[in-house]
Design a protein around this motif. Structure first.
Motif, PDB file in Angstrom:
ATOM      1  N   ASP A 210       7.998   5.223  -0.841  1.00  0.00           N
ATOM      2  CA  ASP A 210       6.657   5.614  -1.260  1.00  0.00           C
ATOM      3  C   ASP A 210       5.663   4.469  -1.127  1.00  0.00           C
ATOM      4  O   ASP A 210       4.457   4.665  -1.257  1.00  0.00           O
ATOM      5  N   LEU A 211       6.155   3.250  -0.839  1.00  0.00           N
ATOM      6  CA  LEU A 211       5.308   2.080  -0.656  1.00  0.00           C
ATOM      7  C   LEU A 211       5.770   1.314   0.584  1.00  0.00           C
ATOM      8  O   LEU A 211       6.871   1.529   1.096  1.00  0.00           O
TER       9      LEU A 211
ATOM     10  N   GLU B 161       0.861  -1.181   0.000  1.00  0.00           N
ATOM     11  CA  GLU B 161       0.000   0.000   0.000  1.00  0.00           C
ATOM     12  C   GLU B 161       0.900   1.235   0.000  1.00  0.00           C
ATOM     13  O   GLU B 161       2.108   1.149   0.278  1.00  0.00           O
ATOM     14  N   ASP B 162       0.317   2.389  -0.296  1.00  0.00           N
ATOM     15  CA  ASP B 162       1.089   3.629  -0.264  1.00  0.00           C
ATOM     16  C   ASP B 162       1.658   3.864   1.126  1.00  0.00           C
ATOM     17  O   ASP B 162       0.988   3.606   2.141  1.00  0.00           O
TER      18      ASP B 162
END
Length: 424
Positions: free
Chosen positions: A88-89, A46-47
Motif C-alpha cells: 500500500d506504500l 507515498e501511496d
C-alpha cells in the motif's frame, strides 16, 4: 558471518566524503535560494497507487514497494500475483510526483506562482553498476503556476548559476519541446499510436546513430514512408543551429507550429538577458527525455568536460491536474548531484579554519577542553588527538579528513603559546 557491506547499489560515506557532499549541497541550496526558490520536504514514502498512476514513466517499474502490515502467510500467498494487493506504500523514485501531491495538498497556503526546492534521497530498484545507484540524492527546483517561458528561463538561469558557483563554468543546456517532436512525427507521417515507440527509438540516436535508429524502426515495421522521411531528414547536412528564430526553423522540417517556435525563441532571449551574455542554449530537435509526463519544453544540462548530461527536466503541465481535477502549469529542473560531485576537486571548505590539537597523555582534561572551546568560540573546527607513536600516520589521517593545521599541547601550553603548523 553476515556481510558487513551496505545493500547492493547503496553506499556508506566516510567523514571526508560526507563533508565534501555537504559543501556541494550548501552551494546548491544557497544559489537556488538566491534565485527566489523556497525549500520544502516531503515524506520518503507515498501511496502505492500514486506512485503507479502512470506519472513516473519507466521509473514506476523500479519502485520499491512496502509490504502491507498485518498480512499473514495465507494472505500473502493469495495476493502473490498482484503487487497492488501486497503493498500500500512505496519509496519515492523521484521528487516530482511527491511535489505534485504536495502542491495539491497545500495549494491554499502557497503563492500563486510557487518556486520550490527539494533536495533529498530517492530510491530505484536499478541494476547496480558504475554510476547507477539504488539510493541517490536529487536536487530539484520547480515552478508551479507559470505557463510562460519565464518559468523555464528562471530554472535554466539558476541551474547554470549553480554550475558557475561550483567552478564548472562553460555549461550549456540542450533544449527541445515535446510539441516539436510530436509535430515532426506528424510531418513525417507516423501514426499517433506509433509515436511513443518511435520516440523511444529516436532517444537512442546518440548511442546508435542515425543508421541504427532507422534500422530499428524498419525492423519494428512502423510506417515505411514515415521512416523514409525521417531517414532523409537525418541525412541532411548537419549544422549547429543558432538559438533564434532563423536557426530553430532551419533545424526543423516545415509545418512546425509558429507558437511553439516562438516559445523557444522567447526562452532564448530571456536566458540571454538574465545572464548578460549570449544564452548558452543549444537547440536539439531530437532531444526526447523519456518521462511520459512532459508536455512542453524539455532540456538537459551539459558540460564540455563530460559526454553525459548533468541534469535535466521539462514542463509537465498535466501532472498536478491528476490530483486537483484542474490543470496547473508546472516545470522543473533536476541537477544530477552524484555526477556533479564526482567532477569537483576534493578540496576543503574555503575560509573554514580546521585544526587538530595533539596533546600529551598527562595534559589535564579540563585544560585541554578549555583550549579547544576557545578555538571553537573563535570559529574554528577542532579535533583533539592524543599523541601517538606514529605521528606521521595521525597527521596524514587528519589531513585526509579535511583538517588544515595542527598544534601540540603540553601541560603548560596556553592559548597564547599554541603554535600551529600546516598539515600539508
Amino acid at each position: 558471518m553476515a556481510s558487513v557491506n551496505p545493500p547492493r547499489g547503496m553506499r556508506d560515506f566516510l567523514p571526508a566524503d560526507k563533508a565534501r557532499r555537504e559543501r556541494v549541497l550548501a552551494v546548491i541550496r544557497e544559489r537556488y535560494r538566491a534565485h527566489g526558490f523556497d525549500e520544502i520536504e516531503t515524506p520518503v514514502m507515498e501511496d502505492y497507487d500514486r506512485l503507479h498512476a502512470g506519472l513516473g514513466g519507466d521509473n514506476e517499474k523500479l519502485s520499491f514497494s512496502i509490504l502491507k502490515r498485518g498480512m499473514d502467510a495465507e494472505a500473502i500467498r493469495a495476493a502473490a500475483d498482484d503487487q497492488a494487493a501486497l503493498a500500500d506504500l512505496g519509496l519515492r523514485y523521484d521528487l516530482t510526483v511527491p511535489l505534485a501531491r504536495f502542491y495539491a495538498t497545500h495549494r491554499a497556503s502557497l503563492p500563486t506562482v510557487f518556486r520550490a526546492i527539494q533536495i533529498a534521497p530517492v530510491w530505484r530498484a536499478e541494476r547496480p553498476q558504475k554510476g547507477r545507484y539504488r539510493q541517490f540524492v536529487q536536487c530539484d527546483i520547480d515552478i508551479i503556476g507559470d505557463a510562460s517561458a519565464r518559468a523555464e528561463a528562471e530554472l535554466m538561469t539558476a541551474s547554470l548559476d549553480v554550475l558557475d558557483a561550483l567552478g564548472l563554468e562553460g555549461g550549456s543546456i540542450r533544449v527541445n519541446d515535446r510539441r516539436v517532436l510530436d509535430a515532426m512525427l506528424d510531418v513525417f507521417g507516423f501514426a499517433p499510436d506509433e509515436r511513443p515507440g518511435v520516440l523511444i527509438t529516436i532517444d537512442k540516436l546518440d548511442k546508435v546513430g542515425a543508421s541504427g535508429v532507422v534500422a530499428e524502426l524498419r525492423e519494428r515495421g512502423v510506417n515505411a514512408g514515415a521512416v523514409d522521411a525521417l531517414a532523409a531528414y537525418l541525412d541532411r547536412p548537419a549544422t549547429m543551429p543558432s538559438f533564434d528564430d532563423a536557426g530553430i526553423r532551419a533545424a526543423l522540417p516545415s509545418g512546425i507550429p509558429d507558437e511553439v517556435i516562438g516559445h523557444l525563441v522567447a526562452l532564448g532571449e530571456t536566458v540571454a538577458a538574465a545572464r548578460g551574455v549570449d544564452a548558452p542554449l543549444v537547440f536539439d530537435p531530437f532531444l526526447v527525455r523519456g518521462m511520459g509526463y512532459y508536455t512542453g519544453t524539455i532540456f538537459e544540462l551539459a558540460h564540455p568536460s563530460v559526454d553525459y548530461s548533468l541534469g535535466g527536466g521539462g514542463r509537465y503541465d498535466g501532472m498536478i491536474g491528476r490530483f486537483l481535477g484542474q490543470q496547473v502549469p508546472a516545470v522543473g529542473f533536476s541537477i544530477g548531484f552524484e555526477r556533479i560531485v564526482d567532477l569537483l576537486p576534493d578540496s576543503a571548505a574555503e575560509g573554514e579554519r580546521s585544526v587538530v590539537l595533539v596533546h600529551d597523555r598527562d595534559v589535564p582534561l579540563a585544560h585541554l577542553l578549555a583550549l579547544k572551546s576557545g578555538l571553537v568560540a573563535d570559529g574554528a573546527r577542532v579535533r583533539v588527538e592524543q599523541r601517538a607513536k606514529n605521528m606521521k600516520a595521525l597527521l596524514e589521517r587528519s589531513a585526509a579528513d579535511g583538517y588544515g593545521e595542527f598544534a601540540t599541547v603540553g601541560v603548560d601550553t596556553t592559548a597564547e603559546s599554541l603554535q600551529f603548523r600546516p598539515l600539508s
